[in-house]
Design a protein around this motif. Structure first.
Motif, PDB file in Angstrom:
ATOM      1  N   LEU A  25       0.830  -1.208   0.000  1.00  0.00           N
ATOM      2  CA  LEU A  25       0.000   0.000   0.000  1.00  0.00           C
ATOM      3  C   LEU A  25       0.867   1.261   0.000  1.00  0.00           C
ATOM      4  O   LEU A  25       0.658   2.181  -0.782  1.00  0.00           O
ATOM      5  N   LYS A  26       1.867   1.275   0.891  1.00  0.00           N
ATOM      6  CA  LYS A  26       2.707   2.472   1.038  1.00  0.00           C
ATOM      7  C   LYS A  26       3.475   2.778  -0.239  1.00  0.00           C
ATOM      8  O   LYS A  26       3.733   3.915  -0.566  1.00  0.00           O
ATOM      9  N   PHE A  27       3.863   1.718  -0.938  1.00  0.00           N
ATOM     10  CA  PHE A  27       4.620   1.941  -2.161  1.00  0.00           C
ATOM     11  C   PHE A  27       3.700   2.384  -3.288  1.00  0.00           C
ATOM     12  O   PHE A  27       3.984   3.345  -4.005  1.00  0.00           O
ATOM     13  N   LEU A  28       2.552   1.689  -3.417  1.00  0.00           N
ATOM     14  CA  LEU A  28       1.630   2.042  -4.499  1.00  0.00           C
ATOM     15  C   LEU A  28       1.145   3.478  -4.377  1.00  0.00           C
ATOM     16  O   LEU A  28       0.898   4.149  -5.378  1.00  0.00           O
ATOM     17  N   ALA A  29       1.042   3.945  -3.140  1.00  0.00           N
ATOM     18  CA  ALA A  29       0.560   5.309  -2.915  1.00  0.00           C
ATOM     19  C   ALA A  29       1.445   6.337  -3.598  1.00  0.00           C
ATOM     20  O   ALA A  29       0.985   7.396  -3.994  1.00  0.00           O
ATOM     21  N   VAL A  30       2.729   6.036  -3.735  1.00  0.00           N
ATOM     22  CA  VAL A  30       3.658   7.033  -4.286  1.00  0.00           C
ATOM     23  C   VAL A  30       4.339   6.585  -5.583  1.00  0.00           C
ATOM     24  O   VAL A  30       5.063   7.346  -6.203  1.00  0.00           O
ATOM     25  N   ALA A  31       4.097   5.355  -5.999  1.00  0.00           N
ATOM     26  CA  ALA A  31       4.799   4.830  -7.179  1.00  0.00           C
ATOM     27  C   ALA A  31       4.256   5.430  -8.475  1.00  0.00           C
ATOM     28  O   ALA A  31       3.151   5.953  -8.512  1.00  0.00           O
ATOM     29  N   SER A  32       5.051   5.314  -9.514  1.00  0.00           N
ATOM     30  CA  SER A  32       4.592   5.772 -10.822  1.00  0.00           C
ATOM     31  C   SER A  32       3.715   4.682 -11.435  1.00  0.00           C
ATOM     32  O   SER A  32       4.176   3.558 -11.640  1.00  0.00           O
TER      33      SER A  32
END
Ligand code: GTP
Ligand code: MG
Length: 314
Positions: free
Chosen positions: A28-35
């Motif tokens: 979740l934390k990564f998808l929130a900021v990933a391209s």
């Protein structure tokens, strides 16, 4: 460590899609900021679906807010930035206090320059209290060259009067086997940031990229992947984490005057890293460090030494 995206419920997004993201190491934390386009490319999930999931992730994490803020508020946010002392005053002075959270600090140099030794020392230093120059935090050590030595950690911890068993418990270690694995591991870290991770070390950043994608014919692919990797690291740093990477030097045949050596990785690494420190070997155990490519930091050189106790002042 459970994956928090398995509980996402979004209409039109099925189990298969979610599982694909989980298998690729996304949280979740990564998808929130990933391209979204990079996530889409690496998982095969259509980009529109990734966008929907990313929006939901931001909502759940409370990251959806004002896009524009005042400079005053931005200054407040920047106050969250913290520093980890290197344990060596000269190096700390060079770095204006130590390695910073919300930034990538890159140590560059030829073999034996002291890059890995600095990484070992930082993995110990981050665990100290704030008064002692640490962040009361834990470290993640991503080792792509097989040069991490827990015995060396014990030596450095003992030199600082710390309980080395505890120090070892607070370093989370992974040996990397190839570039895919390296990128996967960084994404996995987003799953356990909350376990008081304050420092992520990648030693070295690009050795796998160089050996897997050799020569001019692979350069474009290599730089594209490296770019995605560096961006993942930058996003990780935004969770108030200091990211430290090491880099090799290569000779550039096109230089006629000045230093024929340059950091590997080209512009992708040069632009991605916030602070770049070049290390050189001096006499015996002495080492020279200098900041490069910084518009506002001094270009002066400092000297430190590598001893049984770790990285120390001379
Ligand atoms: P590469 O990874 O090969 O590119 O080099 P590096 O820049 O990572 O070099 P590293 O940090 O491994 O530095 C190696 C230097 O540290 C060597 O010259 C060793 O003499 C010194 N060193 C490593 N371990 C110890 C130790 O336990 N005691 C002492 N006194 N010196 C050490
Ligand atoms: Mg090394």
């Amino acid at each position: 460590m459970s994956n928090d995206i398995s509980d996402l419920k979004i209409s039109g997004i099925g189990r298969v899609t979610i599982n694909r993201l989980i298998d690729a190491g996304y949280s979740l934390k990564f998808l929130a900021v990933a391209s979204p386009s990079i996530v889409s490319k690496t998982t095969g999930v259509p980009v529109e679906k990734v966008r929907l999931i990313a929006a939901e992730a931001r909502k759940l994490l409370g990251l959806e807010g004002e896009d524009f803020i005042t400079a005053k508020k931005y200054m407040e946010i920047r106050k969250n930035i913290e520093k980890i002392s290197t344990g060596c005053k000269a190096l700390d002075n060079l770095l204006l206090g130590g390695v910073e959270t919300e930034a990538i600090t890159e140590f560059i140099g030829e073999f034996g320059a002291g890059k890995t030794q600095i990484c070992h020392q930082l993995a110990v230093m981050v665990q100290l209290s704030k008064d002692e120059g640490g962040l009361d935090g834990r470290a993640v050590y991503i080792d792509s060259e097989g040069t991490f030595r827990p015995e060396r950690i014990v030596q450095i911890a003992n030199a600082k009067g710390l309980n080395h068993e505890e120090v070892l418990e607070n370093i989370i270690y992974a040996r990397v086997y190839n570039t895919d694995h390296q990128m996967f591991l960084i994404r996995k870290i987003f799953d356990f940031i909350d376990e008081n991770i304050k420092l992520v070390i990648v030693d070295s950043l690009i050795s796998n990229f160089r050996s897997e994608y050799p020569g001019r014919e692979n350069l474009a692919t290599r730089q594209q992947l490296l770019n995605a990797h560096v961006h993942d690291l930058l996003k990780l740093s935004m969770y108030n984490i200091a990211v430290v990477v090491t880099n090799q030097v290569v000779s550039s045949p096109d230089v006629f005057f000045g230093n024929p050596l340059k950091p590997a990785g080209g512009n992708v690494v040069a632009h991605g890293c916030t602070y770049r420190i070049w290390l050189k070997k001096g006499k015996e155990n002495k080492r020279i460090a200098k900041i490069i490519d910084s518009p506002y930091m001094s270009e002066s050189e400092i000297i430190f030494a590598i001893t049984e106790d770790g990285v120390v002042d001379v």
